[in-house]
Every structure is written in C-alpha cells, then in structure tokens.
Design a protein around this motif. Structure first.
Motif, short mmCIF file in Angstrom:
data_model
loop_
_atom_site.label_atom_id
_atom_site.label_comp_id
_atom_site.label_asym_id
_atom_site.label_seq_id
_atom_site.Cartn_x
_atom_site.Cartn_y
_atom_site.Cartn_z
N ILE A 296 55.55 43.20 48.12
CA ILE A 296 56.25 42.62 46.97
C ILE A 296 57.75 42.67 47.26
CG2 ILE A 296 56.59 42.74 44.47
CD1 ILE A 296 54.04 44.60 44.48
N GLU B 16 62.65 40.70 44.34
CA GLU B 16 62.70 39.72 43.25
C GLU B 16 61.38 39.57 42.52
OE1 GLU B 16 63.74 39.07 46.35
OE2 GLU B 16 65.89 39.42 45.93
N GLY B 17 60.36 40.31 42.96
CA GLY B 17 59.07 40.27 42.26
C GLY B 17 58.10 39.23 42.80
N ARG C 5 53.78 35.68 41.59
CA ARG C 5 54.71 36.66 41.08
C ARG C 5 53.99 37.97 40.71
NH1 ARG C 5 59.67 35.47 42.29
NH2 ARG C 5 60.34 36.83 40.56
N PHE C 6 54.76 39.04 40.62
CA PHE C 6 54.23 40.35 40.24
C PHE C 6 53.56 40.30 38.87
CE2 PHE C 6 54.64 44.45 38.13
CZ PHE C 6 54.19 45.35 39.09
N ALA C 7 54.19 39.57 37.94
CA ALA C 7 53.63 39.48 36.58
C ALA C 7 52.32 38.71 36.56
CB ALA C 7 54.65 38.81 35.65
N PRO D 97 54.68 47.32 34.19
CA PRO D 97 56.11 47.04 34.37
C PRO D 97 56.45 47.02 35.85
CG PRO D 97 55.80 49.35 33.80
CD PRO D 97 54.43 48.71 33.71
N PHE D 98 57.50 46.32 36.18
CA PHE D 98 57.91 46.26 37.58
C PHE D 98 58.41 47.63 37.99
CE2 PHE D 98 60.66 45.14 41.18
CZ PHE D 98 59.79 44.30 41.90
N ASP E 241 60.25 50.92 39.60
CA ASP E 241 61.64 51.24 39.89
C ASP E 241 61.74 51.66 41.36
OD1 ASP E 241 64.25 51.95 39.95
OD2 ASP E 241 64.07 53.64 38.55
#
Length: 347
Positions: free
Chosen positions: A269, A272-273, A295-297, A304-305, A307
């Motif tokens: 990943i 930028e996701g 995308r990650f979503a 949540p993305f 940290d």
C-alpha cells in the motif's frame, strides 16, 4: 531554456561591444579635439613672442589709423605661420569699445561677438581658454600703449571646421566599427552559446526519458570543464538509478513468485492509500479482485488508514463470512506492507 540563454548571451555580448566602442569612441573624439586645441594654442603662441608684442605695443602709441595699419601689416606678415585662412582669421579690436577695427576676414559684416578671451584681453590679460567642445576657439592678447592701458586687442579665431571634419570622419569609422562589432558579436555569441546549450539540452532530454522510465546510454563527455563534470555526474546518477530499478524489479518478481505459493495474503500500500500489489491469497481472503487504481478504502472499508509512525499495526476485522487478521508494517516510503490471514489460524 535554450532560446532564453541565447537571447541573454547575445544581449550581453552586444552590450559589451556597445559599451567598449562607446568608451573608445568618446576617448578618441576627446583626444582629437584636445590635440587640435593644443596645436592651435601652440601655433598662435609661437607667433606672439615678446618681441612681436613689443613691436605692436610701440605701434599703439601712434594715431589709431596708423597703429591699426601697422598691427595689421605685422599680422599679415605671419599669415602663413598663424594659419590664417580656411576658417582661421585675425581681428584687431579697440581696447575700450570692443569694436573691430581691422580683420583678415574678407566677408566681415562689421559685427563681432566678443568671446570671453577677448574680454579678458580688454582687461589686460591674455585670453587663452579653449572649451573642449565649443564651436569656435580663439586666443586674444592685449596691446598696451605707453600709459600701460589696453589700447587694442589682437585675437586669432578658428571656426574649428577642420576639427569637425576630422571628428565626423572618426565618428563614421566608429559607427561602422560599432555596426560590424555588433553583428560579429551576435554571430559569435550564437556559435559560443551552442557549446553550452547543446550539452544542457541533451541532459534535459535524457532526464525526461529517465523520468518516463526509459533506459538510456551514457552521454558522451567532450570537454573536461564544468559541463563535462556535470555530464559525468549525470551518467553516474543514471547508472545508479538503473541499478536501483533493476533491483526493484527483481525484488518485485521475487515477491510475486513467493506470494503465489503462500497461503497468507500479501499487499503493498502506497503512502497515498493506493493498493500497488496484491497476491492471489489476499484476493481470496478479502474477496476483492486486484485492479489498477484500487484504494485502501475499497479493500478495508471498515478500517482507518494506519499511522506510519506506529511502525507495525495489527487489526482484526470482518471480511465476508470470516474474521481476518491484518498486520500493517510501515516501509521507508511511508506506505505499508500488509500480511492477511484468517484470524483463527493466527490466534
């Protein structure tokens, strides 16, 4: 960029030529005018010796008509030495009224504008100041009578026609030199600037090809100057980047090969996701088919993305009809590598 450098370099060269020739031209014109002024002063001063002035002072005691005639005859005897004619004339002036009593000027209309030198001579002083760029130059000496007063003034005036002619010829030569110099500097600058712009343009084209992912051959280095050093550094950078890309491709190929045989899902990943890599096991566990721009979503809608500052993050979430455990490990680009496995297998 290339056109801009050409314009700047050409303008610089032309301004340099213009400045140099302008300075040289002003110096030459000033030196010429000064030469003719000094020559006039020396030529007239050589005639007005102490003996000649004494002779004219003695004539001043005679009646005016006789005195003026004697002074004029004396000056006529030195016409050649004084250079009388061709723009140079003598004048015998009344010491009190300033009226011209005699002159060598054939077309004299009876009026004479007194110069500062003539006025100085009327006051008993030799007037020999010459303005460098004045239209005329003159030298005036007082002729005194026995009482010590200024009875007459003898002045020699030059209209500087010869000086102006020489200066005009010199100006035309300087102007022609300026035009030729500007044209030559423009042509020379176009030739010289190519030695700078061509290597820079080659570097720019090669950098654009590298940015597009192409492989390039090392650029030739023609001269061991600053541009040659820049080209050598560019070649070293391109070679290092080529090695880095080769290692990255091999690493991706190895990961693809290993990932195809693993039961765990593997994902890469970006910061930028964006999902940049996903193996078949991850597609099965997550129930998502890999595609460009995923995308990650899209893959983890309930998470949540992570940290990146946390290093490694472990999360359990529901994917379809099973619980799945995901471990996100931050990489050096602030993205993540993720390992996906059924929650019951890793419990």
């Amino acid at each position: 960029m290339r056109r801009s450098l050409k314009k700047k370099w050409t303008a610089f060269m032309m301004l340099l030529v213009l400045a140099v020739l302008s300075i040289v031209g002003v110096f030459m014109l000033s030196a010429t005018v000064n030469y003719y002024s000094n020559q006039f002063r020396s030529q007239v001063g050589a005639v007005f010796t102490t003996n000649l002035l004494s002779e004219m002072n003695s004539a001043a005691d005679s009646p005016q008509e006789t005195a003026v005639a004697q002074i004029s005859n004396t000056l006529d005897a030195y016409r050649g030495t004084l250079g009388i004619g061709a723009g140079r004339e003598y004048y015998v002036i009344d010491g009190e009224s300033g009226v011209c009593l005699s002159t060598s000027e054939t077309a004299f209309d009876g009026s004479l504008k007194l110069s500062s030198n003539m006025v100085a001579a009327m006051n008993g002083q030799v007037g020999e100041d010459i303005a460098l760029f004045g239209r005329q130059m003159d030298l005036a000496v007082p002729v005194t009578n026995g009482d010590g007063g200024t009875a007459y003034v003898v002045a020699v005036r030059d209209d500087r026609s010869e000086t102006r002619h020489v200066c005009w010829l010199m100006f035309m030569v300087i102007l022609a030199s300026l035009i030729i110099g500007l044209a030559a500097s423009a042509a020379l600058s176009l030739v010289l600037i190519r030695t700078v712009t061509d290597p820079i343009a080659s570097l720019s084209r090669s950098a654009a090809r590298i940015a597009a992912g192409e492989e390039i051959e090392p650029l030739p280095v023609y001269d061991p100057d600053e541009l040659g050093g820049l080209t050598e550094s560019f070649n070293e950078m391109a070679q290092s980047l080529r090695r880095t890309r080769t290692v990255a491709r091999l690493e991706h190929a190895r990961m693809d090969l290993i990932g195809g045989y693993l039961s765990e899902g593997l994902l890469t990943i970006s910061a930028e996701g964006e999902i940049t890599k996903m193996n078949a096991a991850a597609e099965t566990l997550l129930g998502v088919a890999f595609a460009q721009g995923l995308r990650f979503a899209d893959v983890f809608p309930s998470l949540p993305f992570p940290d990146a500052a946390g290093g490694a993050v472990q999360l359990i979430f529901r994917a379809g009809d099973r619980d799945v455990r995901a471990v996100f490990v931050a990489d050096e680009n602030h993205g993540f590598n993720a390992v996906i496995a059924p929650a019951e297998e890793t419990a």
